[in-house]
Design a protein around this motif. Structure first.
Motif, PDB file in Angstrom:
ATOM      1  N   PHE A 170       0.831  -1.187   0.000  1.00  0.00           N
ATOM      2  CA  PHE A 170       0.000   0.000   0.000  1.00  0.00           C
ATOM      3  C   PHE A 170       0.875   1.250   0.000  1.00  0.00           C
ATOM      4  O   PHE A 170       1.861   1.318   0.728  1.00  0.00           O
ATOM      5  CB  PHE A 170      -0.898   0.051   1.244  1.00  0.00           C
ATOM      6  CG  PHE A 170      -2.036  -0.908   1.208  1.00  0.00           C
ATOM      7  CD1 PHE A 170      -3.199  -0.603   0.528  1.00  0.00           C
ATOM      8  CD2 PHE A 170      -1.948  -2.120   1.864  1.00  0.00           C
ATOM      9  CE1 PHE A 170      -4.262  -1.500   0.498  1.00  0.00           C
ATOM     10  CE2 PHE A 170      -2.996  -3.019   1.841  1.00  0.00           C
ATOM     11  CZ  PHE A 170      -4.155  -2.707   1.161  1.00  0.00           C
ATOM     12  N   ALA A 171       0.490   2.232  -0.801  1.00  0.00           N
ATOM     13  CA  ALA A 171       1.098   3.551  -0.726  1.00  0.00           C
ATOM     14  C   ALA A 171       0.203   4.452   0.115  1.00  0.00           C
ATOM     15  O   ALA A 171       0.656   5.372   0.769  1.00  0.00           O
ATOM     16  CB  ALA A 171       1.278   4.149  -2.118  1.00  0.00           C
ATOM     17  N   ASP A 172      -1.112   4.162   0.102  1.00  0.00           N
ATOM     18  CA  ASP A 172      -2.098   4.941   0.846  1.00  0.00           C
ATOM     19  C   ASP A 172      -3.280   4.031   1.120  1.00  0.00           C
ATOM     20  O   ASP A 172      -3.794   3.385   0.210  1.00  0.00           O
ATOM     21  CB  ASP A 172      -2.533   6.142   0.015  1.00  0.00           C
ATOM     22  CG  ASP A 172      -3.489   7.070   0.753  1.00  0.00           C
ATOM     23  OD1 ASP A 172      -3.873   6.772   1.900  1.00  0.00           O
ATOM     24  OD2 ASP A 172      -3.853   8.102   0.167  1.00  0.00           O
ATOM     25  N   PRO A 220      -9.637   5.206   2.855  1.00  0.00           N
ATOM     26  CA  PRO A 220     -10.795   4.687   2.115  1.00  0.00           C
ATOM     27  C   PRO A 220     -11.104   5.557   0.892  1.00  0.00           C
ATOM     28  O   PRO A 220     -11.038   6.775   0.952  1.00  0.00           O
ATOM     29  CB  PRO A 220     -11.926   4.743   3.145  1.00  0.00           C
ATOM     30  CG  PRO A 220     -11.223   4.627   4.457  1.00  0.00           C
ATOM     31  CD  PRO A 220      -9.921   5.375   4.276  1.00  0.00           C
ATOM     32  N   SER A 221     -11.389   4.923  -0.190  1.00  0.00           N
ATOM     33  CA  SER A 221     -11.682   5.506  -1.514  1.00  0.00           C
ATOM     34  C   SER A 221     -10.478   6.202  -2.133  1.00  0.00           C
ATOM     35  O   SER A 221     -10.583   6.780  -3.200  1.00  0.00           O
ATOM     36  CB  SER A 221     -12.897   6.451  -1.471  1.00  0.00           C
ATOM     37  OG  SER A 221     -12.535   7.710  -0.915  1.00  0.00           O
ATOM     38  N   GLN A 222      -9.324   6.153  -1.495  1.00  0.00           N
ATOM     39  CA  GLN A 222      -8.100   6.747  -2.047  1.00  0.00           C
ATOM     40  C   GLN A 222      -6.959   5.730  -2.079  1.00  0.00           C
ATOM     41  O   GLN A 222      -5.800   6.105  -2.009  1.00  0.00           O
ATOM     42  CB  GLN A 222      -7.664   7.954  -1.195  1.00  0.00           C
ATOM     43  CG  GLN A 222      -8.642   9.079  -1.156  1.00  0.00           C
ATOM     44  CD  GLN A 222      -8.843   9.716  -2.518  1.00  0.00           C
ATOM     45  OE1 GLN A 222      -7.885   9.931  -3.268  1.00  0.00           O
ATOM     46  NE2 GLN A 222     -10.082   9.989  -2.870  1.00  0.00           N
ATOM     47  N   LEU A 223      -7.300   4.449  -2.154  1.00  0.00           N
ATOM     48  CA  LEU A 223      -6.275   3.417  -2.098  1.00  0.00           C
ATOM     49  C   LEU A 223      -5.269   3.598  -3.225  1.00  0.00           C
ATOM     50  O   LEU A 223      -5.627   3.859  -4.368  1.00  0.00           O
ATOM     51  CB  LEU A 223      -6.909   2.032  -2.206  1.00  0.00           C
ATOM     52  CG  LEU A 223      -7.749   1.592  -1.008  1.00  0.00           C
ATOM     53  CD1 LEU A 223      -8.385   0.252  -1.287  1.00  0.00           C
ATOM     54  CD2 LEU A 223      -6.908   1.546   0.249  1.00  0.00           C
ATOM     55  N   VAL A 254      -0.147 -11.716  -1.537  1.00  0.00           N
ATOM     56  CA  VAL A 254      -1.154 -10.899  -0.855  1.00  0.00           C
ATOM     57  C   VAL A 254      -0.484 -10.282   0.363  1.00  0.00           C
ATOM     58  O   VAL A 254       0.235 -10.956   1.099  1.00  0.00           O
ATOM     59  CB  VAL A 254      -2.379 -11.740  -0.423  1.00  0.00           C
ATOM     60  CG1 VAL A 254      -3.349 -10.903   0.387  1.00  0.00           C
ATOM     61  CG2 VAL A 254      -3.068 -12.339  -1.634  1.00  0.00           C
ATOM     62  N   VAL A 255      -0.732  -8.973   0.551  1.00  0.00           N
ATOM     63  CA  VAL A 255      -0.158  -8.234   1.677  1.00  0.00           C
ATOM     64  C   VAL A 255      -1.299  -7.605   2.461  1.00  0.00           C
ATOM     65  O   VAL A 255      -2.239  -7.062   1.881  1.00  0.00           O
ATOM     66  CB  VAL A 255       0.795  -7.129   1.166  1.00  0.00           C
ATOM     67  CG1 VAL A 255       1.349  -6.308   2.312  1.00  0.00           C
ATOM     68  CG2 VAL A 255       1.914  -7.726   0.333  1.00  0.00           C
ATOM     69  N   ARG A 256      -1.218  -7.677   3.785  1.00  0.00           N
ATOM     70  CA  ARG A 256      -2.233  -7.089   4.659  1.00  0.00           C
ATOM     71  C   ARG A 256      -1.633  -5.880   5.364  1.00  0.00           C
ATOM     72  O   ARG A 256      -0.557  -5.968   5.949  1.00  0.00           O
ATOM     73  CB  ARG A 256      -2.695  -8.119   5.682  1.00  0.00           C
ATOM     74  CG  ARG A 256      -3.798  -7.640   6.586  1.00  0.00           C
ATOM     75  CD  ARG A 256      -4.174  -8.747   7.586  1.00  0.00           C
ATOM     76  NE  ARG A 256      -5.060  -8.256   8.588  1.00  0.00           N
ATOM     77  CZ  ARG A 256      -4.684  -7.610   9.689  1.00  0.00           C
ATOM     78  NH1 ARG A 256      -3.417  -7.381   9.909  1.00  0.00           N
ATOM     79  NH2 ARG A 256      -5.569  -7.188  10.558  1.00  0.00           N
ATOM     80  N   ASP A 257      -2.327  -4.747   5.325  1.00  0.00           N
ATOM     81  CA  ASP A 257      -1.908  -3.557   6.048  1.00  0.00           C
ATOM     82  C   ASP A 257      -2.264  -3.749   7.517  1.00  0.00           C
ATOM     83  O   ASP A 257      -3.438  -3.913   7.851  1.00  0.00           O
ATOM     84  CB  ASP A 257      -2.609  -2.316   5.488  1.00  0.00           C
ATOM     85  CG  ASP A 257      -2.213  -1.061   6.217  1.00  0.00           C
ATOM     86  OD1 ASP A 257      -1.002  -0.787   6.314  1.00  0.00           O
ATOM     87  OD2 ASP A 257      -3.120  -0.344   6.697  1.00  0.00           O
ATOM     88  N   PRO A 258      -1.273  -3.741   8.423  1.00  0.00           N
ATOM     89  CA  PRO A 258      -1.564  -4.013   9.830  1.00  0.00           C
ATOM     90  C   PRO A 258      -2.466  -2.963  10.489  1.00  0.00           C
ATOM     91  O   PRO A 258      -3.268  -3.295  11.361  1.00  0.00           O
ATOM     92  CB  PRO A 258      -0.195  -4.049  10.503  1.00  0.00           C
ATOM     93  CG  PRO A 258       0.783  -3.573   9.514  1.00  0.00           C
ATOM     94  CD  PRO A 258       0.135  -3.540   8.177  1.00  0.00           C
ATOM     95  N   ALA A 259      -2.370  -1.723  10.056  1.00  0.00           N
ATOM     96  CA  ALA A 259      -3.162  -0.662  10.682  1.00  0.00           C
ATOM     97  C   ALA A 259      -4.639  -0.747  10.306  1.00  0.00           C
ATOM     98  O   ALA A 259      -5.517  -0.616  11.150  1.00  0.00           O
ATOM     99  CB  ALA A 259      -2.598   0.701  10.297  1.00  0.00           C
ATOM    100  N   SER A 260      -4.917  -0.966   9.037  1.00  0.00           N
ATOM    101  CA  SER A 260      -6.308  -0.946   8.566  1.00  0.00           C
ATOM    102  C   SER A 260      -6.905  -2.338   8.382  1.00  0.00           C
ATOM    103  O   SER A 260      -8.120  -2.484   8.299  1.00  0.00           O
ATOM    104  CB  SER A 260      -6.397  -0.195   7.233  1.00  0.00           C
ATOM    105  OG  SER A 260      -5.734  -0.928   6.218  1.00  0.00           O
ATOM    106  N   GLY A 261      -6.061  -3.349   8.247  1.00  0.00           N
ATOM    107  CA  GLY A 261      -6.551  -4.697   7.990  1.00  0.00           C
ATOM    108  C   GLY A 261      -6.873  -4.952   6.528  1.00  0.00           C
ATOM    109  O   GLY A 261      -7.238  -6.066   6.153  1.00  0.00           O
ATOM    110  N   GLN A 262      -6.728  -3.941   5.684  1.00  0.00           N
ATOM    111  CA  GLN A 262      -7.011  -4.103   4.255  1.00  0.00           C
ATOM    112  C   GLN A 262      -5.941  -4.967   3.599  1.00  0.00           C
ATOM    113  O   GLN A 262      -4.809  -5.023   4.059  1.00  0.00           O
ATOM    114  CB  GLN A 262      -7.052  -2.736   3.571  1.00  0.00           C
ATOM    115  CG  GLN A 262      -8.149  -1.839   4.100  1.00  0.00           C
ATOM    116  CD  GLN A 262      -8.093  -0.486   3.442  1.00  0.00           C
ATOM    117  OE1 GLN A 262      -8.487  -0.345   2.295  1.00  0.00           O
ATOM    118  NE2 GLN A 262      -7.590   0.498   4.171  1.00  0.00           N
TER     119      GLN A 262
END
Length: 146
Positions: free
Chosen positions: A75-77, A80-83, A129-137
């Protein structure tokens, strides 16, 4: 968010002569390195490519007869809605008559691309697959090839 090599070859063959000087300059500036197998390297943080930059690099490498061997994504960002996603590739020489396609996106998006790729005779050769730890996305990246 991907690259269709087959369509690019058709469109690119007409302008290949004009583009070869520009591609050469791009590769010279970006840095090309060989070690065992041909790989594309950039330095430091620039190794991670935005979607726009990734398309440019993939096009340049395809012109050199290279295809992605592996893809890494993150993830760069995560707003939400700005991934926004970043990608990093390793490269190998393209076997004769190989078609490929790559994508980066959420797992649902990649699942739809998996179905479409299979319908045209491409099979997944690499995925992550990578999971963002802060958001869970989650974000995934895949390469399909013939």
């Amino acid at each position: 968010m991907g690259f269709d090599q087959e369509n690019s070859k058709r469109a690119g063959s007409k302008r290949a002569g004009r583009a070869s000087a520009a591609i050469g300059a791009l590769l010279l500036l970006a840095g090309c390195m060989t070690s065992g197998r041909d790989t594309y390297q950039t330095s430091g943080i620039n190794e991670w490519l935005t979607t726009e930059n990734a398309d440019t690099v993939v096009n340049a490498m395809a012109a050199k007869g290279m295809i992605p061997a592996t893809i890494d994504c993150r993830f760069a960002d995560t707003t939400p809605s700005q991934l926004a996603y970043l990608s990093k590739f390793t490269w190998k020489r393209a076997p004769a008559n190989t078609r490929y396609h790559w994508e980066v996106g959420d797992p649902t998006y990649l699942a739809s691309k998996e179905v479409k790729s299979n319908r045209v005779g491409l099979r997944r050769v690499f995925a992550k697959v990578v999971r963002d730890p802060a958001s869970g996305q989650k974000v995934g990246c895949s390469i399909w090839a013939s």
